[in-house]
Design an enzyme around this catalytic site. Sequence first.
Site, PDB file in Angstrom:
ATOM      1  CD1 TRP A 102      83.606 -21.670  67.959  1.00 15.91           C
ATOM      2  CD2 TRP A 102      82.777 -21.728  65.867  1.00 15.91           C
ATOM      3  NE1 TRP A 102      84.924 -21.791  67.035  1.00 15.91           N
ATOM      4  CE2 TRP A 102      84.426 -21.382  65.744  1.00 15.91           C
ATOM      5  CE3 TRP A 102      82.439 -21.486  64.548  1.00 15.91           C
ATOM      6  CZ2 TRP A 102      85.177 -21.527  64.500  1.00 15.91           C
ATOM      7  CZ3 TRP A 102      83.244 -21.640  63.515  1.00 15.91           C
ATOM      8  CH2 TRP A 102      84.670 -21.720  63.424  1.00 15.91           C
ATOM      9  CG  ASP A 172      79.633 -27.026  67.176  1.00 14.13           C
ATOM     10  OD1 ASP A 172      80.512 -28.002  67.289  1.00 14.13           O
ATOM     11  OD2 ASP A 172      79.981 -25.674  66.631  1.00 14.13           O
ATOM     12  CE  LYS A 196      88.514 -26.274  66.095  1.00 17.06           C
ATOM     13  NZ  LYS A 196      87.183 -25.968  65.933  1.00 17.06           N
TER      14      LYS A 196
HETATM   15  C1  LIG Z   1      86.326 -25.056  64.970  1.00 18.18           C
HETATM   16  C2  LIG Z   1      84.711 -25.244  65.182  1.00 18.18           C
HETATM   17  C3  LIG Z   1      83.973 -24.907  64.472  1.00 18.18           C
HETATM   18  C4  LIG Z   1      84.269 -24.897  62.885  1.00 18.18           C
HETATM   19  O1  LIG Z   1      84.798 -25.938  62.397  1.00 18.18           O
HETATM   20  P1  LIG Z   1      85.326 -26.407  60.895  1.00 18.18           P
HETATM   21  O2  LIG Z   1      85.464 -27.820  60.863  1.00 18.18           O
HETATM   22  O3  LIG Z   1      86.189 -25.462  60.696  1.00 18.18           O
HETATM   23  O4  LIG Z   1      84.113 -26.105  60.074  1.00 18.18           O
HETATM   24  C5  LIG Z   1      82.506 -24.866  64.767  1.00 18.18           C
HETATM   25  N1  LIG Z   1      82.364 -25.093  65.884  1.00 18.18           N
HETATM   26  C6  LIG Z   1      83.057 -25.173  67.100  1.00 18.18           C
HETATM   27  C7  LIG Z   1      82.781 -25.093  68.606  1.00 18.18           C
HETATM   28  C8  LIG Z   1      84.623 -24.873  66.779  1.00 18.18           C
HETATM   29  O5  LIG Z   1      85.319 -25.304  67.487  1.00 18.18           O
END
Ligand SMILES: *Cc1c(COP(=O)(O)O)cnc(C)c1O
Length: 360
Positions: A102, A172, A196
């Site tokens: 990521w 993030d 999540k």
């Molecule tokens: C799932 C995830 C993403 C991507 O998320 P989307 O909502 O599908 O764009 C980005 N960063 C992390 C750490 C993730 O777990």
Amino acid sequence: MSRAYNFCAGPAALPTDVLEQARQEMLDYQGMGLSIMEMSHRDKVFVEIAEKAEQDLRSLMGISDDYAVLFLQGGASTQFAMVPMNLLGEGETADYINTGQWSKKAIKEAGRYGNINVAASSEDTNFSTVPPQDSWQLSANPAYVHYCPNETIGGLEYSFVPDVGDTPLVADMSSTILSRPIDVNRFGVIYAGAQKNIGPAGLTLVIIRKDLLGKAGAHVPAMLNYQTHADNGSMFNTPPTFSWYLAGLVFQWLKKQGGVANMAETNQRKAEKLYGFIDNSGFYSNPVEKISRSWMNVPFVLADANLDKQFLSEADQAGLLNLKGHRSVGGMRASIYNAVPEAAVDTLIAFMADFEKRNG
Ligand SMILES: *Cc1c(COP(=O)(O)O)cnc(C)c1O
């Protein structure tokens, strides 16, 4: 009705209590004769739902009035672009830490908007470590420092919040938000896709310090400008109303569980049980350095990869779903977010022990 234990990395398990409440309220929301999905986002009933969700999130995370909370769309992936579009001025540099898949995506996207300095990377250890902060080569005057506190795919989680002085810290937090208490005041921007640890897909949370608003250039589309959404209470256009409502129910559920401090205790216990079992077995293994193991995403491999298919199909039959590792790394991954009960971890461990006995 039977609900299996769901270890999906995302969209992930939601609390059964929350889904039951949503089901009860589905067809006729509080006697209005229609569902949440069918009412205007400007209706005062929805505005109340939206405001309560924000207030509950603020109280759960201890978010002060110095921060705006935005309920957006586009996923964390859109934030990979929005962050530099809003915070990286002409000729400026942003620093990124690379700890996994990521981080890499965030770095690649940001590179389209300006100078990016990768100040540290653990790619040479196959992302099994977090580079210690004293090894980071930060640039002289970065616009911000970006990192991913929990790498969902590799199962790597920072055991510390980086100290970057007055530079805005951007995180993030898609797969770790609300899993433990954090000091929001340490951050310039926190963003997270909802699917999540917050609610259904389609909603993206952004928590941004207000002095960082209004920095986007004139060419930045209104929809991608944080200021637009802050000025309009995240209702510049139609927000993802149902996801927002459901996230609000999750926040209420979290408060009933005793808030994030209590979640942290349970989450740590769940993770320690599972890692402890893996470490004590000669059959399963996890490659991540102990101090940086994720509480939320636990990847593991079997001693013999030829048994992967059998493991997954027997797990499915036992009501233990979505244990397949990310396609980029293989093996297994158990995502044990807030809504995954401790009993799910106990059941998984019992299944793994039995599988090892029969096949190890
Ligand atoms: C799932 C995830 C993403 C991507 O998320 P989307 O909502 O599908 O764009 C980005 N960063 C992390 C750490 C993730 O777990």
